[in-house]
Motif scaffolding. Structure first.
Motif, PDB file in Angstrom:
ATOM      1  N   ILE A 270       0.904  -1.143   0.074  1.00 34.75           N
ATOM      2  CA  ILE A 270      -0.138   0.037  -0.026  1.00 34.75           C
ATOM      3  C   ILE A 270       0.770   1.235  -0.046  1.00 34.75           C
ATOM      4  CG2 ILE A 270      -2.085  -0.891   1.056  1.00 34.75           C
ATOM      5  CD1 ILE A 270      -1.011   0.064   3.556  1.00 34.75           C
ATOM      6  N   ASP A 271       2.224   1.101  -0.014  1.00 35.32           N
ATOM      7  CA  ASP A 271       2.880   2.299   0.083  1.00 35.32           C
ATOM      8  C   ASP A 271       3.169   2.877  -1.036  1.00 35.32           C
ATOM      9  OD1 ASP A 271       3.231   1.994   2.663  1.00 35.32           O
ATOM     10  OD2 ASP A 271       4.912   0.828   2.693  1.00 35.32           O
ATOM     11  N   THR A 272       2.994   2.311  -2.420  1.00 33.91           N
ATOM     12  CA  THR A 272       3.205   2.889  -3.750  1.00 33.91           C
ATOM     13  C   THR A 272       2.265   3.747  -3.932  1.00 33.91           C
ATOM     14  OG1 THR A 272       1.851   0.981  -4.589  1.00 33.91           O
ATOM     15  CG2 THR A 272       4.343   0.613  -4.543  1.00 33.91           C
ATOM     16  N   PRO A 273       2.329   4.518  -4.930  1.00 30.99           N
ATOM     17  CA  PRO A 273       1.565   5.857  -5.170  1.00 30.99           C
ATOM     18  C   PRO A 273      -0.019   5.333  -5.831  1.00 30.99           C
ATOM     19  CG  PRO A 273       3.584   6.429  -6.026  1.00 30.99           C
ATOM     20  CD  PRO A 273       3.984   5.013  -5.475  1.00 30.99           C
ATOM     21  N   GLY A 274      -1.223   5.700  -5.295  1.00 24.26           N
ATOM     22  CA  GLY A 274      -2.469   5.284  -5.828  1.00 24.26           C
ATOM     23  C   GLY A 274      -2.422   5.336  -7.204  1.00 24.26           C
TER      24      GLY A 274
END
Lengths: 241, 135
Positions: free
Chosen positions: A105-109
């Motif tokens: 979930i740390d990657t850009p949305g």
């Protein structure tokens, strides 16, 4: 002294000393003292202020109870929150806020089209009643047995714990050249190292034995028995003689 | 009775857990798993219904749009709270500094004016009532 001079200068140009006195040039008034002057202000809050000898005198603005002079953090009871956030250093990643959420979930949305902004910009169709699926509808979810195709298998599957462990290993080993690939083949590397160590030990033992032998030989050479026994004269002795 | 936000949080967690289980089932699907999958899909629909029901309870909860930017960038939303608190505190200190400076200026001005224009200041005080130099 300076103040007195200034005062005199000011007084020279004050309305009282002007040729028309304290009177407005247009409206003639009988009150020469100026004490009955009133200021009438119109607008939202029309008011009449007895301004005395002062021009443009208005009612002072009502002082509000809550101003920036107060410690607003304490006023709203947010000191606890302030201490909570200012004291410790917060972790940057989103995963540290929701640690139980599975997946990456740390990657850009925007990367995987899962941004919250897109939900606001393009709101989903809603208003329809959510109903359980019928058996016919469920038939659409009948799957073929077997694993997922390669492309979908590792989506959102990089476990965080593993990553942390790998990081720890990397840290403790202190080996700069080790990459993740090297970590993957860690087992092989270890056996190789063990073998290497064994070989090293073996070599060291050999060297020690050699040194011992040499020492023994030297001792034998220097001993008087050895000299007399053999009858040979060492080059050193020859030179000294 | 639990708070609406906690209730919603629990429902969302249950929903996420259900989806996670579906992913495990689907990852290496076995024919006997079809019934379980169907149940899980139905549970997902019920979960959505529950979440939809809870929306009325959180109507009064306002979330700043900037928080979404933090989340979309994969950043901890608590950092937003931290930034806001720090900004508010800085502004509070600045405004307090200004107010204190103006207060001192007013007091000093009244003192100086009363020494230069004592009569006018006496009239002024009479009009204003409580205006006293508080140096």
């Amino acid at each position: 002294m300076m103040m007195g001079d200034q005062f005199r200068k000011v007084e020279q140009y004050s309305p009282k000393s002007s040729p028309r006195g304290a009177r407005s040039p247009v409206v003639s008034r009988q009150d020469s003292t100026g004490t009955l002057k009133t200021t009438i202000s119109l607008g939202k809050n029309p008011s009449i202020v007895h301004s005395g000898p002062f021009y443009l005198m208005k009612e002072p603005p009502e002082g509000s109870e809550l101003t920036g002079a107060k410690n607003l953090m304490a006023y709203y009871g947010l000191e606890h929150s302030y201490c909570k956030f200012s004291g410790k250093k917060l972790k940057e990643q989103l995963s540290s806020f929701v640690p139980n959420l599975p997946g990456v979930i740390d990657t850009p949305g925007i990367a995987d089209n899962s941004s919250l902004r897109s939900v606001i910009d393009k709101p989903p169709i809603c208003g329809k009643e959510i109903l359980p699926l019928t058996s016919i509808q469920l038939a659409g979810f009948r799957l073929h047995p077997g694993p997922l195709p390669e492309q979908y298998r590792y989506v959102n599957q990089a476990p965080q714990k593993k990553h942390k462990k790998a990081h720890k290993k990397h840290k403790y080993k202190g080996n700069d050249s080790t990459s993740l690939e090297a970590m993957a083949s860690d087992g092989g590397g270890d056996t190789h190292e063990k073998k290497h160590k064994k070989q090293k030990r073996h070599d060291e033992d050999k060297e020690r034995k050699k040194r011992k032998k040499e020492k023994k030989k030297k001792k034998q050479k220097h001993s008087p028995e050895h000299n007399s026994g053999s009858g040979n004269i060492t080059p050193n002795l020859q030179f000294s003689a | 009775m639990t708070a609406p936000l906690e209730n919603l949080e629990t429902q969302l967690e249950m929903f996420i857990e259900n989806v996670r289980q579906i992913r495990i089932i689907v990852a290496d699907f076995q024919p006997q798993g079809q019934n379980v999958l169907n149940q899980k899909i139905q549970t997902m629909v019920f979960g959505l219904q529950e979440i939809d029901k809870l929306k009325s309870q959180v109507q009064d909860v306002h979330v700043p749009l900037e928080v979404f930017d933090y989340i979309d960038q994969g950043r901890n939303p608590q950092l937003y709270t931290k930034d806001c608190i720090e900004k508010a505190l800085t502004k509070n200190e600045q405004v307090k500094g200004k107010i204190d400076a103006y207060r001192k200026f007013k007091a000093h001005l009244l003192v100086e004016l009363s020494s230069v224009f004592p009569n006018e200041l006496a009239k002024y005080r009479a009009i204003r009532g409580d205006e006293r130099p508080s140096s």
